[in-house]
Design an enzyme around this catalytic site. Structure first.
Site, PDB file in Angstrom:
ATOM      1  CD  GLU A   1       2.678  -3.643   1.995  1.00  0.00           C
ATOM      2  OE1 GLU A   1       2.632  -2.746   1.107  1.00  0.00           O
ATOM      3  OE2 GLU A   1       1.793  -4.485   2.140  1.00  0.00           O
TER       4      GLU A   1
ATOM      5  CB  CYS B   1      -0.172  -8.784   1.222  1.00  0.00           C
ATOM      6  SG  CYS B   1       1.254  -9.886   0.996  1.00  0.00           S
TER       7      CYS B   1
END
Length: 226
Positions: free
Chosen positions: A104, A2
């Site tokens: 992402e 992340c």
């Protein structure tokens, strides 16, 4: 992993959602949060949930410089008890990082498409994290943190092989409870979040540049457009 996320709500919304009793950090809408920046987190201090700012990228108390933060902004759940940078913080120094979405990049050949992931049941949610306090050679005290990641769920695995640990309400209470020290119990909380309670959509490639900020970054765009 992340490496980018968002927090676009106001401080008042966070206070209500997480029963914050003390505010030491003012939240302002942010659409492209990146490592080494100051981010909003919550920890339990003497029985009170405190909202404060954390340097994103864990600086273990023994670190020689701040450079280590570039490789410690994520901690793999599988190695927090063995990797030196994290085992000194686990299980005693637990906290959560606040977010309302994370990015992402999906790979399609040579092209990369950024996607934003959100939780359906909550406007703001919490990533499991660890923190530590580091003293610089100049005497500056910096409180820093890392986001714990785990294996992907059925939704995120289409894009990446890792995802941040998102804590549900019950898991959050345990994670922030300083009276809980059972490592096996705490380790068991670090699981992929329910894919049925998440959704994703494509966003502009502009999010790839940390200098870009603004609400337009979280707007859904047609797939395969710029």
């Amino acid at each position: 992993m992340c490496g980018r996320f968002t927090l676009t709500v106001e401080t008042e919304d966070v206070i209500k959602a997480f029963d914050i009793e003390e505010v030491q950090y003012e939240i302002k809408p942010r659409y492209n949060i990146a490592p080494t920046q100051t981010i909003a987190g919550v920890l339990n201090d003497d029985g009170k949930r405190v909202l404060q700012g954390f340097h994103w990228g864990l600086l273990p108390f023994w670190a020689k410089s701040k450079k280590i933060a570039y490789s410690t902004f994520n901690a793999r759940a599988e190695s927090i008890q063995s990797k030196p940078a994290f085992r000194s913080a686990f299980p005693d120094k637990r906290m959560v990082i606040l977010a309302d979405g994370f990015y992402e990049w999906a790979h399609k050949g040579k092209e990369k498409q950024p996607c934003r992931f959100r939780v359906k049941s909550s406007d703001v949610f919490a990533f499991a994290g660890l923190y530590d306090t580091w003293k610089s050679p100049e005497g500056e005290h910096i409180t820093s943190c890392t986001i714990i990641t785990t294996t992907p769920n059925a939704l995120t695995e289409k894009v990446h092989d890792r995802m941040p640990v998102i804590l549900g309400e019950d898991e959050l209470k345990i994670w922030l409870d300083p009276g809980v020290s059972d490592k096996d119990l705490l380790q068991g909380l670090l699981q992929p979040y329910d894919a049925e309670d998440m959704y994703t959509y494509p966003v502009s490639n502009s999010v790839g540049n940390v200098r870009n900020q603004g609400a337009d970054l979280i707007e859904e765009i047609p797939l395969n457009s710029k």
